[in-house]
Design a protein around this motif. Structure first.
Motif, PDB file in Angstrom:
ATOM      1  N   GLU A 127      -3.736  13.396  42.136  1.00 26.62           N
ATOM      2  CA  GLU A 127      -4.234  11.931  42.990  1.00 26.62           C
ATOM      3  C   GLU A 127      -5.543  12.627  43.309  1.00 26.62           C
ATOM      4  OE1 GLU A 127      -2.841   9.271  46.394  1.00 26.62           O
ATOM      5  OE2 GLU A 127      -4.364  11.053  47.787  1.00 26.62           O
ATOM      6  N   LYS A 185      -0.787  -0.262  42.426  1.00 24.67           N
ATOM      7  CA  LYS A 185      -1.921   0.206  43.776  1.00 24.67           C
ATOM      8  C   LYS A 185      -0.791   1.580  43.429  1.00 24.67           C
ATOM      9  CE  LYS A 185      -3.594  -0.873  47.818  1.00 24.67           C
ATOM     10  NZ  LYS A 185      -3.528  -2.374  48.816  1.00 24.67           N
ATOM     11  N   TRP A 186      -2.261   2.351  43.950  1.00 30.12           N
ATOM     12  CA  TRP A 186      -1.971   3.815  44.140  1.00 30.12           C
ATOM     13  C   TRP A 186      -2.507   3.611  45.574  1.00 30.12           C
ATOM     14  CZ3 TRP A 186       1.412   7.797  43.105  1.00 30.12           C
ATOM     15  CH2 TRP A 186       0.742   9.139  44.138  1.00 30.12           C
ATOM     16  N   GLU A 188       0.818   2.513  46.804  1.00 32.27           N
ATOM     17  CA  GLU A 188       2.355   2.076  47.207  1.00 32.27           C
ATOM     18  C   GLU A 188       3.283   1.884  45.766  1.00 32.27           C
ATOM     19  OE1 GLU A 188      -1.193   1.548  47.953  1.00 32.27           O
ATOM     20  OE2 GLU A 188      -1.074   0.390  49.960  1.00 32.27           O
ATOM     21  N   GLY A 236      -4.630  11.549  50.684  1.00 35.04           N
ATOM     22  CA  GLY A 236      -4.704  10.380  50.777  1.00 35.04           C
ATOM     23  C   GLY A 236      -3.639   9.968  52.257  1.00 35.04           C
ATOM     24  N   VAL A 237      -4.544   9.695  53.893  1.00 35.59           N
ATOM     25  CA  VAL A 237      -4.241   9.166  54.781  1.00 35.59           C
ATOM     26  C   VAL A 237      -2.785   8.886  54.100  1.00 35.59           C
ATOM     27  CG1 VAL A 237      -3.394   8.607  56.717  1.00 35.59           C
ATOM     28  CG2 VAL A 237      -5.463   9.633  56.105  1.00 35.59           C
ATOM     29  N   THR A 238      -2.992   7.646  53.541  1.00 33.00           N
ATOM     30  CA  THR A 238      -1.379   6.609  52.970  1.00 33.00           C
ATOM     31  C   THR A 238      -0.773   7.437  52.363  1.00 33.00           C
ATOM     32  OG1 THR A 238      -3.100   4.923  53.478  1.00 33.00           O
ATOM     33  CG2 THR A 238      -0.843   4.610  52.570  1.00 33.00           C
ATOM     34  N   THR A 239      -1.179   8.737  51.213  1.00 33.79           N
ATOM     35  CA  THR A 239      -0.057   8.801  50.848  1.00 33.79           C
ATOM     36  C   THR A 239       0.951   9.901  51.478  1.00 33.79           C
ATOM     37  OG1 THR A 239      -1.646   8.729  48.785  1.00 33.79           O
ATOM     38  CG2 THR A 239      -0.147  10.758  48.290  1.00 33.79           C
ATOM     39  N   ALA A 241       1.739   9.645  54.225  1.00 30.29           N
ATOM     40  CA  ALA A 241       2.723   9.341  54.768  1.00 30.29           C
ATOM     41  C   ALA A 241       3.699   8.288  54.044  1.00 30.29           C
ATOM     42  CB  ALA A 241       2.095   7.772  55.837  1.00 30.29           C
ATOM     43  N   ASP A 242       3.605   8.154  52.368  1.00 29.32           N
ATOM     44  CA  ASP A 242       4.686   7.916  51.793  1.00 29.32           C
ATOM     45  C   ASP A 242       5.770   8.746  51.567  1.00 29.32           C
ATOM     46  OD1 ASP A 242       3.457   4.729  52.373  1.00 29.32           O
ATOM     47  OD2 ASP A 242       2.649   4.930  50.177  1.00 29.32           O
TER      48      ASP A 242
END
Length: 275
Positions: A127, A185-186, A188, A236-239, A241-242
């Motif tokens: 990433e 979109k990355w 997601e 990233g925080v979203t990464t 979390a996913d």
């Protein structure tokens, strides 16, 4: 038969790819078709040829024409081989050539994520790793330590940039890889794609809720994607979390983290596909 051409004019347009075009310009030179890359050193050039990449021309130091470059020149047929003394080539390119040899080659259309992952059980996902030295080092570790493929987000440095190829020792031509489409979109869409392909995802991050890298459940996963983040900020925080797992490498002596290339080597050694 070799087509050896002595360099007499620094401004010759056929030398632009070596002297005046940036990596990005070479990448985009034939858009929307694939561009060009410059392979440096005999080992990297050899591995690119072994992988089926098509050479356009070479730039070779005089003293290597009949020595270490001879076999590669013969292998490339009648493409132009531009030559001069070391000092002239260094002045032309602006850098010292590794083992006195460059080769301009055609890029290819990238495979899809599904194609790259078709037979894979252990993959690396990068990433936004922007340093080509780190990208090259990660590829070298992936090749050596049983990773089946590498996927990159569009924000990463391109694996076919000269420094990345050189640091990888040409292993970018041995490990299957591709880049997630820019239109998706990355993280997601990328994570959804990996899930659809049957992969569990492991975020390499220093978090209190992390599992150890030698966790039995993690190592038992049939298909695992090891996700590594950008230099400095990490994932990233979203990464994170996913991902299905958050994984940390135990540290000693108060060290809080490893460089992403060093962390990848540890992760690949522990989690790589050894079957």
């Amino acid at each position: 038969m070799a087509n050896i051409i002595e360099i007499t004019d620094f401004e010759a347009p056929e030398l632009d790819v070596y002297a005046r075009y940036s990596e990005v310009q070479l990448l985009r030179i034939h858009e929307p078709k694939p561009g060009i890359f410059i392979a440096e050193s005999p080992k990297v050039i050899e591995r690119a040829l072994d992988a089926g990449y098509e050479p356009i021309s070479m730039l070779v130091e005089h003293r290597h024409i009949e020595t270490q470059a001879k076999g590669l020149i013969t292998r490339c047929g009648d493409i132009p081989v531009y030559t001069a003394e070391y000092e002239v080539l260094t002045k032309l390119t602006g850098f010292a050539l590794t083992r006195g040899m460059l080769c301009a080659m055609k890029r290819r259309v990238l495979p899809t994520v599904a194609e790259v992952c078709q037979k894979a059980h252990r993959i690396a996902v990068l990433e936004n790793v922007v340093n080509p030295t780190n990208v090259g080092a990660i590829f070298r570790s992936a090749a050596a330590l049983h990773m089946d493929a590498v996927l990159l987000t569009p924000g990463c440095s391109n694996p076919l940039y000269r420094r990345a190829m050189r640091v990888s020792m040409g292993t970018v031509f041995q490990v299957p890889w591709t880049i997630f489409p820019e239109k998706e979109k990355w993280p997601e869409d990328g994570m959804a794609c990996l899930q659809k392909l049957g992969f569990k995802t492991a975020a390499m991050a220093l978090r209190d809720d992390s599992v150890s890298i030698d966790d039995a459940g993690l190592m038992a996963e049939d298909k695992l994607a090891v996700v590594l983040g950008t230099e400095g900020d990490g994932l990233g925080v979203t990464t994170i979390a996913d991902c299905d797992y958050t994984v940390k490498i135990p540290m000693a002596h108060g060290v809080d983290s490893l460089n992403v290339a060093a962390a990848s080597a540890v992760a690949f050694w522990q989690l790589g596909n050894r079957t």
